[in-house]
Structure formats: structure tokens, C-alpha cells
Scaffold this motif. Structure first.
Motif, mmCIF file in Angstrom:
data_model
loop_
_atom_site.group_PDB
_atom_site.id
_atom_site.type_symbol
_atom_site.label_atom_id
_atom_site.label_comp_id
_atom_site.label_asym_id
_atom_site.label_seq_id
_atom_site.Cartn_x
_atom_site.Cartn_y
_atom_site.Cartn_z
ATOM 1 N N THR A 79 5.968 -6.106 12.129
ATOM 2 C CA THR A 79 5.192 -7.344 12.186
ATOM 3 C C THR A 79 3.714 -7.045 11.992
ATOM 4 O O THR A 79 3.010 -7.726 11.242
ATOM 5 N N VAL A 80 3.233 -6.012 12.663
ATOM 6 C CA VAL A 80 1.812 -5.637 12.575
ATOM 7 C C VAL A 80 1.507 -4.915 11.268
ATOM 8 O O VAL A 80 0.374 -4.923 10.785
ATOM 9 N N LEU A 81 2.511 -4.306 10.665
ATOM 10 C CA LEU A 81 2.314 -3.453 9.486
ATOM 11 C C LEU A 81 1.531 -4.124 8.351
ATOM 12 O O LEU A 81 0.613 -3.498 7.796
ATOM 13 N N PRO A 82 1.821 -5.386 7.952
ATOM 14 C CA PRO A 82 1.039 -5.978 6.862
ATOM 15 C C PRO A 82 -0.445 -6.095 7.190
ATOM 16 O O PRO A 82 -1.293 -5.911 6.317
ATOM 17 N N ILE A 83 -0.757 -6.405 8.451
ATOM 18 C CA ILE A 83 -2.159 -6.469 8.867
ATOM 19 C C ILE A 83 -2.786 -5.085 8.759
ATOM 20 O O ILE A 83 -3.867 -4.911 8.186
ATOM 21 N N ALA A 84 -2.102 -4.097 9.326
ATOM 22 C CA ALA A 84 -2.629 -2.732 9.349
ATOM 23 C C ALA A 84 -2.870 -2.193 7.946
ATOM 24 O O ALA A 84 -3.895 -1.548 7.680
ATOM 25 N N GLN A 85 -1.935 -2.461 7.026
ATOM 26 C CA GLN A 85 -2.073 -1.949 5.669
ATOM 27 C C GLN A 85 -3.202 -2.649 4.919
ATOM 28 O O GLN A 85 -3.989 -2.015 4.199
ATOM 29 N N ALA A 86 -3.309 -3.973 5.097
ATOM 30 C CA ALA A 86 -4.365 -4.722 4.415
ATOM 31 C C ALA A 86 -5.745 -4.303 4.924
ATOM 32 O O ALA A 86 -6.699 -4.178 4.138
ATOM 33 N N VAL A 87 -5.854 -4.060 6.213
ATOM 34 C CA VAL A 87 -7.124 -3.598 6.780
ATOM 35 C C VAL A 87 -7.441 -2.192 6.270
ATOM 36 O O VAL A 87 -8.589 -1.879 5.942
ATOM 37 N N ALA A 88 -6.426 -1.339 6.193
ATOM 38 C CA ALA A 88 -6.614 0.015 5.670
ATOM 39 C C ALA A 88 -7.115 -0.027 4.226
ATOM 40 O O ALA A 88 -8.028 0.721 3.847
ATOM 41 N N ASP A 89 -6.517 -0.895 3.414
ATOM 42 C CA ASP A 89 -6.927 -1.009 2.012
ATOM 43 C C ASP A 89 -8.390 -1.445 1.901
ATOM 44 O O ASP A 89 -9.156 -0.899 1.095
ATOM 45 N N ALA A 90 -8.771 -2.436 2.715
ATOM 46 C CA ALA A 90 -10.145 -2.926 2.672
ATOM 47 C C ALA A 90 -11.116 -1.868 3.180
ATOM 48 O O ALA A 90 -12.205 -1.682 2.604
ATOM 49 N N TYR A 91 -10.749 -1.176 4.233
ATOM 50 C CA TYR A 91 -11.644 -0.172 4.819
ATOM 51 C C TYR A 91 -11.880 0.996 3.859
ATOM 52 O O TYR A 91 -13.006 1.460 3.693
ATOM 53 N N THR A 92 -10.815 1.463 3.222
ATOM 54 C CA THR A 92 -10.945 2.626 2.342
ATOM 55 C C THR A 92 -11.691 2.308 1.045
ATOM 56 O O THR A 92 -12.189 3.217 0.377
ATOM 57 N N LYS A 93 -11.779 1.048 0.684
ATOM 58 C CA LYS A 93 -12.606 0.689 -0.472
ATOM 59 C C LYS A 93 -14.064 1.005 -0.203
ATOM 60 O O LYS A 93 -14.795 1.449 -1.094
ATOM 61 N N ALA A 94 -14.498 0.760 1.025
ATOM 62 C CA ALA A 94 -15.885 1.052 1.400
ATOM 63 C C ALA A 94 -16.068 2.488 1.875
ATOM 64 O O ALA A 94 -17.173 3.013 1.868
ATOM 65 N N HIS A 95 -14.954 3.120 2.287
ATOM 66 C CA HIS A 95 -15.009 4.486 2.813
ATOM 67 C C HIS A 95 -13.917 5.327 2.128
ATOM 68 O O HIS A 95 -12.885 5.614 2.725
ATOM 69 N N PRO A 96 -14.134 5.702 0.883
ATOM 70 C CA PRO A 96 -13.087 6.419 0.129
ATOM 71 C C PRO A 96 -12.729 7.773 0.711
ATOM 72 O O PRO A 96 -11.691 8.337 0.373
ATOM 73 N N GLU A 97 -13.553 8.301 1.600
ATOM 74 C CA GLU A 97 -13.236 9.591 2.230
ATOM 75 C C GLU A 97 -12.157 9.435 3.307
ATOM 76 O O GLU A 97 -11.609 10.435 3.790
ATOM 77 N N ALA A 98 -11.853 8.199 3.716
ATOM 78 C CA ALA A 98 -10.849 7.958 4.763
ATOM 79 C C ALA A 98 -9.446 7.937 4.160
ATOM 80 O O ALA A 98 -9.194 7.248 3.171
ATOM 81 N N ASN A 99 -8.543 8.681 4.751
ATOM 82 C CA ASN A 99 -7.140 8.708 4.343
ATOM 83 C C ASN A 99 -6.328 8.048 5.463
ATOM 84 O O ASN A 99 -6.053 8.670 6.490
ATOM 85 N N ILE A 100 -5.956 6.771 5.273
ATOM 86 C CA ILE A 100 -5.266 6.007 6.316
ATOM 87 C C ILE A 100 -3.808 5.823 5.914
ATOM 88 O O ILE A 100 -3.504 5.226 4.885
ATOM 89 N N GLN A 101 -2.910 6.351 6.741
ATOM 90 C CA GLN A 101 -1.479 6.335 6.456
ATOM 91 C C GLN A 101 -0.770 5.399 7.434
ATOM 92 O O GLN A 101 -0.804 5.615 8.646
ATOM 93 N N VAL A 102 -0.122 4.335 6.909
ATOM 94 C CA VAL A 102 0.525 3.318 7.733
ATOM 95 C C VAL A 102 2.021 3.310 7.450
ATOM 96 O O VAL A 102 2.440 3.281 6.295
ATOM 97 N N SER A 103 2.844 3.329 8.518
ATOM 98 C CA SER A 103 4.304 3.265 8.354
ATOM 99 C C SER A 103 4.900 2.368 9.429
ATOM 100 O O SER A 103 4.276 2.120 10.468
#
Length: 306
Positions: free
Chosen positions: A62-86
Motif C-alpha cells: 500500500t505504501v510502496l507507490p508513495i515510497a517509489q514516487a517520492v524516491a523518483d522525485a528525490y533522486t532527480k534533485a539528488h542523483p547521488e542518492a541510490n534509493i531502493q524500494v521493495s
């Protein structure tokens, strides 16, 4: 002949002296006591990329779509971040935090006292609100349902759509197909506590491992009934309004979850071991910021301060 021999000796001595000086200088440089020039291996080129930092999240689908969308937005501004969501379910996320296997666990159900006892340092952060929708196949003529009827169905006491006034599909087989979640699911945990209220689920219930799997099975099965997060609703299924005791019908929408008139509503969580630091702290702060909460809304959930 003597002049030539003297010249040769002089050249030989000069070369030997030069060799000794060279060896002395080299020795001083190699032990680092004299030379102050860094070797190429220790130099950092101007404009070099920041070191990659990894953040791992697992748990609730249930939380996964939120977590992934936030990860995608965050890494656009911070490309050095490697965020892995499962995914895997809320139980998986909570246990991964207890065992210190991930940075952030995701849950769509409250953490139990027994789970908290296994990790006294557990830090639980509310990140959004959600509702659980009761869904049927669009071919079903049922227009609404009460929570008492849902409980009777999932306990196995009502087995045919013919038992409900106005319900059924256009075939001779009206046997209800129960679709639910597996035991590690936070949605299953919340459904059992708020709808089943201690009554056991029927052994005939199909146990799916994600909201998406329940959605797909109900969409493909004319006689099916299931339950999913409102964030997963689409036009492949029909979400049933809940009929209250006074006859009022309440549809599962963002608005009714927000004002808490819809009876099956809950909070969504992210969990860390102690206060988050580093990338985990930055990620959660972004999620809780106005920009992050807009992502929550875009994913079909209810923001904290909406």
C-alpha cells in the motif's frame, strides 16, 4: 694517456655523486618527510561527483507507490542518492526493521505491542492516510454493501450473491469468490481487526500477496469480491459504497477518508531504528514536506494536513 685517464676518472666520480644525490632525494620523497606534492592517486579532480549513498525500504504494498514516487522525485534533485524500494507486505517491513536489515520499513497497519517489544528503539512515523475499498467485478449488479454483510461473506456464512438483494452476475453460478490478502499484509491485519472483528476468515479465501494482485483477480473474476487500498482503485473494478446502520451510503473516496466518514480508514507509516539520520532523514523530511505530501495526493491517498 694520463690526461685521458684523469678525465675518465673525473667523469666517473661525477656520475657516482649524481647517482647518490638522486637516491637520497628519492628516499626523502618516498617516506613523505620532505615532499609535499600529492601523488595523482590522492588528488580529487575538480567537479567530481559526490559519493553515492544507498537507502533501502521494504514492506507494505500500500505504501510502496508513495515510497517509489517520492524516491523518483528525490533522486532527480539528488542523483547521488541510490534509493531502493521493495514490497513484501507490512509484516516483512516491520520484521526487517526489527532485524536491522533495511533503513526504512513500510507498514499500512499499526505496529503491535509484541513487535514493539522486539525493538525498543523502533521509531514510527505517520506519513499519510488511506481507506480500504470493498471491490467487486463490474459485471456484478450489487450497488452497495454493509460491513456486516462483508463479515458474513468472508467468514463463509454467506456463499452466494443471490443472498444479497439486487446482487449477482449474468450467469447461473452466483457462488461468491472470496479474494483477500496473505498473512504478512497490513491491509489484511487492518481488515481482520476492523471488519472481521475476531471472526476467522473462510478457508476458501484466495490469499494474494499485493493490492495489485487482488485488483487483477477481482477484475478478471465475475463472482469475486476483494478489498484494496483506495490508492489502487481504477475502472477495472467497482468499489462498493458502505451502507451504514442508518441507511446512509458512504463511498470510498479521498474526501470521505479525509473527513473520516468512511468507516474503513487508517494511517500509513514508515519505521526506522531510532531517529533517522543521513539520507533516511532527508528522504522522510522530503516526504513530509508540502512537495512530498503533494506526491501522496497524486498517488490517490490522503495527505496528513489536507
Amino acid at each position: 694517456m694520463k690526461a685521458k685517464r684523469s678525465s675518465c676518472v673525473l667523469v666517473t666520480v661525477s656520475l657516482a655523486a649524481l647517482l647518490i644525490v638522486s637516491m637520497f632525494v628519492a628516499g626523502c620523497t618516498s617516506n613523505g618527510t620532505t615532499s609535499t606534492v600529492a601523488t595523482p592517486a590522492t588528488q580529487t579532480p575538480a567537479g567530481a561527483a559526490a559519493q553515492t549513498e544507498t537507502l533501502t525500504l521494504t514492506g507494505s504494498t500500500t505504501v510502496l507507490p508513495i515510497a517509489q514516487a517520492v524516491a523518483d522525485a528525490y533522486t532527480k534533485a539528488h542523483p547521488e542518492a541510490n534509493i531502493q524500494v521493495s514490497g513484501g507486505g507490512s509484516g516483512v517491513g516491520i520484521q526487517a526493521i526489527i532485524n536491522k536489515k533495511v533503513d526504512i520499513g513500510m507498514s499500512s497497519a499499526d505496529v503491535s505491542a509484541a513487535q514493539k517489544a522486539q525493538d525498543s528503539n523502533m521509531n514510527i512515523i505517520t506519513i499519510a492516510h488511506d481507506g480500504i475499498a470493498i471491490i467487486v467485478n463490474p459485471a456484478n449488479t450489487v450497488q452497495s454493501i454493509s460491513l456486516a454483510q462483508v463479515q458474513q461473506m468472508y467468514s463463509g456464512n454467506i456463499t452466494s450473491w443471490s443472498s444479497l438483494s439486487g446482487a449477482g452476475v449474468s450467469n447461473s453460478n452466483n457462488q461468491i469468490v472470496l479474494v483477500g490478502r496473505d498473512s504478512s499484509s497490513g491491509t489484511r491485519t487492518y481488515f481482520d481487526s476492523s471488519v472481521m472483528k475476531g471472526v476467522n476468515d473462510s478457508m476458501s479465501m484466495h490469499e494474494d500477496n499485493s493490492n495489485g494482485a487482488v485488483l487483477q483477480e477481482v477484475a478478471q473474476t465475475p463472482n469475486a469480491i476483494g478489498y484494496i487500498s483506495i490508492g489502487y482503485l481504477d475502472d477495472t473494478v467497482k468499489a462498493l459504497p458502505i451502507k451504514l446502520a442508518n441507511g446512509t451510503l458512504i463511498a470510498p473516496t479521498v474526501a470521505t477518508v479525509k473527513d473520516k466518514t468512511y468507516p474503513i480508514h487508517r494511517d500509513l507509516y514508515m519505521i526506522t531504528n531510532g531517529q533517522p539520520t543521513g539520507l533516511a532523514n532527508d528522504y522522510i523530511n522530503y516526504l513530509l514536506s508540502p512537495a512530498g505530501q503533494q506526491i501522496v495526493v497524486a498517488q490517490g491517498y490522503v495527505a496528513l494536513n489536507s
